[in-house]
Design a protein around this motif. Structure first.
Motif, PDB file in Angstrom:
ATOM      1  N   GLN A 153      11.110  68.877  45.375  1.00 52.56           N
ATOM      2  CA  GLN A 153      10.449  69.955  44.517  1.00 52.56           C
ATOM      3  C   GLN A 153      11.432  70.432  43.541  1.00 52.56           C
ATOM      4  N   ASP A 164       6.003  72.257  44.781  1.00 55.11           N
ATOM      5  CA  ASP A 164       5.269  72.842  45.759  1.00 55.11           C
ATOM      6  C   ASP A 164       6.295  73.233  46.846  1.00 55.11           C
ATOM      7  N   TRP A 165       6.636  74.483  46.762  1.00 53.92           N
ATOM      8  CA  TRP A 165       7.405  75.216  47.947  1.00 53.92           C
ATOM      9  C   TRP A 165       6.684  75.631  48.923  1.00 53.92           C
ATOM     10  N   SER A 166       5.260  75.383  49.021  1.00 51.84           N
ATOM     11  CA  SER A 166       4.471  76.064  50.189  1.00 51.84           C
ATOM     12  C   SER A 166       4.357  74.974  51.161  1.00 51.84           C
ATOM     13  N   ALA A 168       2.481  72.653  51.158  1.00 52.52           N
ATOM     14  CA  ALA A 168       1.106  72.224  51.328  1.00 52.52           C
ATOM     15  C   ALA A 168       1.094  70.705  51.274  1.00 52.52           C
ATOM     16  N   ARG A 171       2.200  68.804  54.276  1.00 51.60           N
ATOM     17  CA  ARG A 171       1.123  68.717  55.317  1.00 51.60           C
ATOM     18  C   ARG A 171      -0.006  67.734  54.929  1.00 51.60           C
ATOM     19  N   ASP A 216       5.537  75.710  61.285  1.00 45.49           N
ATOM     20  CA  ASP A 216       6.034  76.955  61.101  1.00 45.49           C
ATOM     21  C   ASP A 216       6.733  77.361  62.184  1.00 45.49           C
TER      22      ASP A 216
END
Length: 227
Positions: A153, A164-166, A168, A171, A216
């Protein structure tokens, strides 16, 4: 400059003293698998237990992932999961030695070959394969996967793309990988007379689910140890 090629040798010694070597060679430019080459078998055909989300053209004869696992099935396809082997994994100046169940050995080999096989759903794992760590555990696997994702990223942002630091996207890729694992396990059950290779996929899928569903919690554990 990166190496033109990188070679890994899995040197196995069985309880009866028999020795086998499974070499895996990666191309330094594409990070793709050069050795072992794809082999045509009934269970390596693309149509055999084909993944429902496979984007490859139906005209392709072979599943690129399954077709490169033929040497693994030849060596470990008749071995039980719990049978312990002495293993050396040599690459460059580094050699890792361990005594491990056949299931864990097969899992490590499948992880390396699978990432570099040409399967579109495993291609995101190529950089991890280039820096392959044999017999990595769950926490180490999550740490390496997330670190590689964030580095990607960073480069996307430097190139003017949206990062995309999330996590998502990561996943989603691991969700797709779970489907690959399910169908590859069916192939390996068809190809093998014992359970070491198929159960190796079960072990790999535990890591896949950890990254997809428990990331998480694991990152929370690691966060407190990064200072």
């Amino acid at each position: 400059m990166p190496d033109a090629r990188r070679r890994f040798e899995y040197r196995l010694r069985f309880p009866d003293g028999a020795r086998r070597v499974i070499p895996i060679v990666l191309d330094g430019t594409t990070l793709g698998c050069v050795e072992p080459p794809p082999v045509a078998r009934a269970w390596t055909a693309l149509a055999c237990h084909r993944c429902p989300h496979c984007p490859l053209d139906a005209a392709e004869a072979l599943c690129p992932l399954a077709a490169r696992l033929d040497p693994l099935v030849e060596v470990l396809g008749s071995v039980l999961s719990y049978e312990a082997l002495d293993v050396e994994v040599a690459s460059g100046e580094r050699t890792v030695s361990t005594h491990a169940p056949a299931q864990a050995v097969a899992s490590s080999i499948i992880g390396l070959i699978g990432a570099t096989s040409g399967c579109p759903h495993t291609a995101f794992l190529k950089p991890l394969a280039w820096f392959h760590q044999p017999f990595a555990g769950e926490e180490e696997t999550v740490f390496r996967a997330v670190s590689a994702w964030f580095l990607k990223q960073h480069f996307r942002e430097l190139d003017g793309e949206t990062p995309d630091w999330s996590l998502a996207g990561l996943r989603q890729r691991y969700d797709a990988l779970h489907t690959v694992n399910v169908h590859l396990a069916r192939r390996l059950r068809q190809a093998s007379s014992a359970d070491a290779t198929a159960n190796a996929i079960v072990r790999l899928d535990m890591f896949t689910k950890a990254i997809s569903g428990e990331i998480d919690d694991i990152l929370g554990f690691l966060r407190g140890r990064l200072g």
